[in-house]
Design an enzyme around this catalytic site. Structure first.
Site, PDB file in Angstrom:
ATOM      1  N   HIS A  52      38.291  31.380  34.179  1.00  0.00           N
ATOM      2  CA  HIS A  52      39.535  32.393  34.083  1.00  0.00           C
ATOM      3  C   HIS A  52      39.997  32.998  35.132  1.00  0.00           C
ATOM      4  O   HIS A  52      39.439  33.393  36.090  1.00  0.00           O
ATOM      5  CB  HIS A  52      39.305  33.254  32.770  1.00  0.00           C
ATOM      6  CG  HIS A  52      38.023  34.281  33.088  1.00  0.00           C
ATOM      7  ND1 HIS A  52      38.582  35.609  33.817  1.00  0.00           N
ATOM      8  CD2 HIS A  52      36.890  34.702  32.965  1.00  0.00           C
ATOM      9  CE1 HIS A  52      37.558  36.287  34.110  1.00  0.00           C
ATOM     10  NE2 HIS A  52      36.554  35.779  33.634  1.00  0.00           N
ATOM     11  N   ASP A  81      34.905  37.666  39.822  1.00  0.00           N
ATOM     12  CA  ASP A  81      34.996  37.321  38.277  1.00  0.00           C
ATOM     13  C   ASP A  81      36.393  37.175  37.820  1.00  0.00           C
ATOM     14  O   ASP A  81      37.184  38.060  37.754  1.00  0.00           O
ATOM     15  CB  ASP A  81      34.179  38.427  37.513  1.00  0.00           C
ATOM     16  CG  ASP A  81      34.350  38.468  36.241  1.00  0.00           C
ATOM     17  OD1 ASP A  81      34.776  37.182  35.546  1.00  0.00           O
ATOM     18  OD2 ASP A  81      33.993  39.247  35.343  1.00  0.00           O
ATOM     19  N   GLU A 119      40.886  36.203  29.451  1.00  0.00           N
ATOM     20  CA  GLU A 119      39.592  35.999  29.124  1.00  0.00           C
ATOM     21  C   GLU A 119      38.856  37.542  28.854  1.00  0.00           C
ATOM     22  O   GLU A 119      38.194  37.888  28.132  1.00  0.00           O
ATOM     23  CB  GLU A 119      38.721  35.342  30.042  1.00  0.00           C
ATOM     24  CG  GLU A 119      37.344  35.183  29.926  1.00  0.00           C
ATOM     25  CD  GLU A 119      36.509  36.198  30.149  1.00  0.00           C
ATOM     26  OE1 GLU A 119      35.123  36.549  29.750  1.00  0.00           O
ATOM     27  OE2 GLU A 119      36.731  37.433  31.074  1.00  0.00           O
ATOM     28  N   GLU A 120      39.401  38.334  29.886  1.00  0.00           N
ATOM     29  CA  GLU A 120      38.827  39.598  29.885  1.00  0.00           C
ATOM     30  C   GLU A 120      39.126  40.547  28.705  1.00  0.00           C
ATOM     31  O   GLU A 120      38.455  41.561  28.426  1.00  0.00           O
ATOM     32  CB  GLU A 120      39.399  40.424  31.241  1.00  0.00           C
ATOM     33  CG  GLU A 120      39.173  39.811  32.523  1.00  0.00           C
ATOM     34  CD  GLU A 120      37.640  40.093  32.752  1.00  0.00           C
ATOM     35  OE1 GLU A 120      36.836  40.725  32.090  1.00  0.00           O
ATOM     36  OE2 GLU A 120      37.131  39.615  33.886  1.00  0.00           O
ATOM     37  N   ASP A 135      31.752  30.887  34.900  1.00  0.00           N
ATOM     38  CA  ASP A 135      31.838  32.265  34.974  1.00  0.00           C
ATOM     39  C   ASP A 135      30.696  32.933  35.730  1.00  0.00           C
ATOM     40  O   ASP A 135      29.548  32.311  35.590  1.00  0.00           O
ATOM     41  CB  ASP A 135      32.180  33.018  33.561  1.00  0.00           C
ATOM     42  CG  ASP A 135      33.257  34.379  33.793  1.00  0.00           C
ATOM     43  OD1 ASP A 135      33.232  34.614  34.842  1.00  0.00           O
ATOM     44  OD2 ASP A 135      33.763  34.502  32.817  1.00  0.00           O
ATOM     45  N   HIS A 148      32.586  43.773  37.854  1.00  0.00           N
ATOM     46  CA  HIS A 148      33.695  44.744  37.434  1.00  0.00           C
ATOM     47  C   HIS A 148      33.661  45.945  38.268  1.00  0.00           C
ATOM     48  O   HIS A 148      34.319  47.075  37.829  1.00  0.00           O
ATOM     49  CB  HIS A 148      33.328  44.795  35.879  1.00  0.00           C
ATOM     50  CG  HIS A 148      33.928  43.606  35.029  1.00  0.00           C
ATOM     51  ND1 HIS A 148      34.337  43.964  33.844  1.00  0.00           N
ATOM     52  CD2 HIS A 148      34.153  42.343  35.390  1.00  0.00           C
ATOM     53  CE1 HIS A 148      34.772  42.702  33.269  1.00  0.00           C
ATOM     54  NE2 HIS A 148      34.651  41.761  34.153  1.00  0.00           N
TER      55      HIS A 148
HETATM   56 ZN   LIG Z   1      34.646  36.427  33.882  1.00  0.00          ZN
END
Ligand SMILES: [Zn+2]
Length: 347
Positions: free
Chosen positions: A71, A188, A222-223, A243, A323
Site C-alpha cells: 500500500h 510502512d 490500507e491504513e 507490508d 507508526h
Molecule cells: Zn502497512
C-alpha cells in the site's frame, strides 16, 4: 537456479522519491502517479481500480495466476477545526498516538492547492510559559494543534488564507539514510512498494519473467482497513501481501531480514503459502524471521474479508517504531525483494 541481481541503488532511489511524495490515506494520487511513472519501462500493463488503486499486470501463464500487494497510503491528518487563535485542531488519518507527531513539521493543502507549512505542537508547549504543566498534559486530540507559519491570530485570518475544515495535512517524512539504515515516516508501506518495484525491475533487467501471470495491486486506503478489498483479479489463487514486519520488544522480527507473518490480529495466514515462502527463503539463503504481530491488520485480510477466495501470505521488511518515526535497513529490503523474486520464479 541463481536469483538475478537486486538493483539496490535503484530501489533505494525509488524509495527516497516515494517517501518524499506525500500520500496520506485519502490523498494518494501523487504517489500513484510516481509509481506509475517509475514502472513505465517494465513489461507491465497498468490499470486503475475505481477507488484509485494501481494494478500492474505482467502477462503470462494463466493456469495459476499470482498477485502481490503493497500500500502506498500512509498516516496523516486533516483539519478538524480552525481555532479562535488561528491555529488548527487536527483529526488523525490512520492509527497512531499523538506523541509520535509532537514537534513534527507539516504541510496544509488547501482546496485551491495552496500549501502552508507549519508544525504540530501540544497546546502547552513552552516550559517558560506553562512550567510543569507541559509535563502532565494529556495526549489527546484537543491538546494538539498546528501552528501555521503564516501571519494569523484569528479564525477569520486563517480562513482568509484559504484553509478549511477537511483540508489534508501532510506529515514531514524526514528521510535519512546512514550506514545502510533508512529512517523515515511512512516506511510502512512505501518500503513494501519499493520491494515489489525492485523485484519486477530485477526480473526485467535479467531478461526473466514471472512463471505465471502476476498482478500487483498498489493499494490506497490500507491504513483505514479497506485497501485490498478490491483490485485482485478474480482468477488469482495466491496473494502475497508485502507490508512491514513489526520490530520491537517481544518480537522475533528485525531490520536485517524479511519478516514472514504467521499470524496477526486477523488470525493465521495461509499455512501452505507460508511454508512455501519459508522453504524458498531457506533454499536461497535469504535471512528471514517468522513472527506474529499482536496489533496488526493487512490488505491480505481486507481481500479475504471482502470475500476473495485466496491463499494469502504476508511478508515484508522489518520496521522499528512503526507508526512513529520508523526505521529499517537496506538488508531487510533486499531480503524481501529476493524472496519476492524467488516466489515469482518458483513452481
Ligand atoms: Zn502497512
Amino acid at each position: 537456479m541463481m536469483l538475478p541481481d537486486i538493483p539496490m541503488d535503484m530501489i533505494l532511489e525509488f524509495l527516497t522519491g516515494l517517501l518524499n511524495t506525500p500520500s496520506p490515506t485519502g490523498d494518494t494520487e501523487q504517489a500513484m502517479a510516481y509509481v506509475e511513472q517509475a514502472v513505465r519501462d517494465l513489461p507491465l500493463s497498468v490499470s486503475r481500480t475505481i477507488k484509485g488503486g494501481l494494478v500492474l499486470t505482467w502477462a503470462g501463464d494463466t493456469t495459476r495466476p499470482r498477485a502481490l500487494t503493497a500500500h502506498v497510503d500512509t498516516l496523516g491528518a486533516m483539519v478538524r477545526k480552525i481555532k479562535s487563535s488561528g491555529r488548527l485542531e487536527l483529526t488523525p488519518l490512520g492509527s497512531y498516538d499523538w506523541h509520535s507527531i509532537e514537534g513534527e513539521g507539516c504541510t496544509v493543502v488547501t482546496a485551491s492547492g495552496q500549501r502552508y507549512r507549519g508544525s504540530i505542537l501540544p497546546i502547552k508547549a513552552s516550559v517558560h510559559v506553562h512550567g510543569a504543566e507541559v509535563r502532565t498534559l494529556e495526549r489527546k486530540q484537543e491538546n494538539y494543534e498546528v501552528r501555521l507559519d503564516a501571519v494569523t491570530g484569528s479564525q477569520e485570518l486563517t480562513e482568509q488564507l484559504g484553509i478549511s475544515v477537511g483540508d489534508f495535512i501532510y506529515l514531514d517524512p524526514r528521510v535519512e539514510m546512514t550506514n545502510g539504515f533508512i529512517r523515515s515516516r511512512h516506511l510502512d508501506d512505501k518500503a513494501g512498494v519499493a520491494c515489489i518495484y525492485g523485484a519486477l525491475l530485477a526480473l526485467h533487467q535479467a531478461g526473466m519473467a514471472p512463471l505465471y501471470r502476476m498482478d500487483a495491486l498498489i493499494s490506497n486506503y490500507e491504513e483505514v482497513g479497506h485497501g485490498g478489498s478490491v483490485g485482485i483479479p478474480g482468477d488469482v489463487q495466491e496473494l502475497v501481501t508485502v507490508d512491514m514486519a513489526a520490530v520491537g520488544e517481544g518480537q522475533n522480527s528485525d531490520e536485517f531480514s524479511v519478516g514472514i507473518c504467521a499470524k496477526d490480529s486477523g488470525g493465521p495466514y495461509d499455512l501452505g503459502l507460508r511454508r512455501k515462502l519459508e522453504r524458498l527463503a531457506g533454499d536461497y539463503i535469504i535471512p528471514y524471521k517468522v513472527d506474529t504481530y499482536p496489533s496488526y491488520g493487512s490488505d491480505g485480510e481486507a481481500a479475504l474479508r471482502a470475500g476473495a477466495d485466496l491463499q494469502v501470505a504476508l511478508i515484508g521488511p522489518g520496521v522499528d517504531a512503526s507508526h512513529a518515526y520508523e526505521r529499517t535497513h537496506r538488508d531487510s529490503i533486499e531480503a524481501t525483494t529476493r524472496l519476492l523474486v524467488a516466489y515469482l520464479l518458483a513452481e
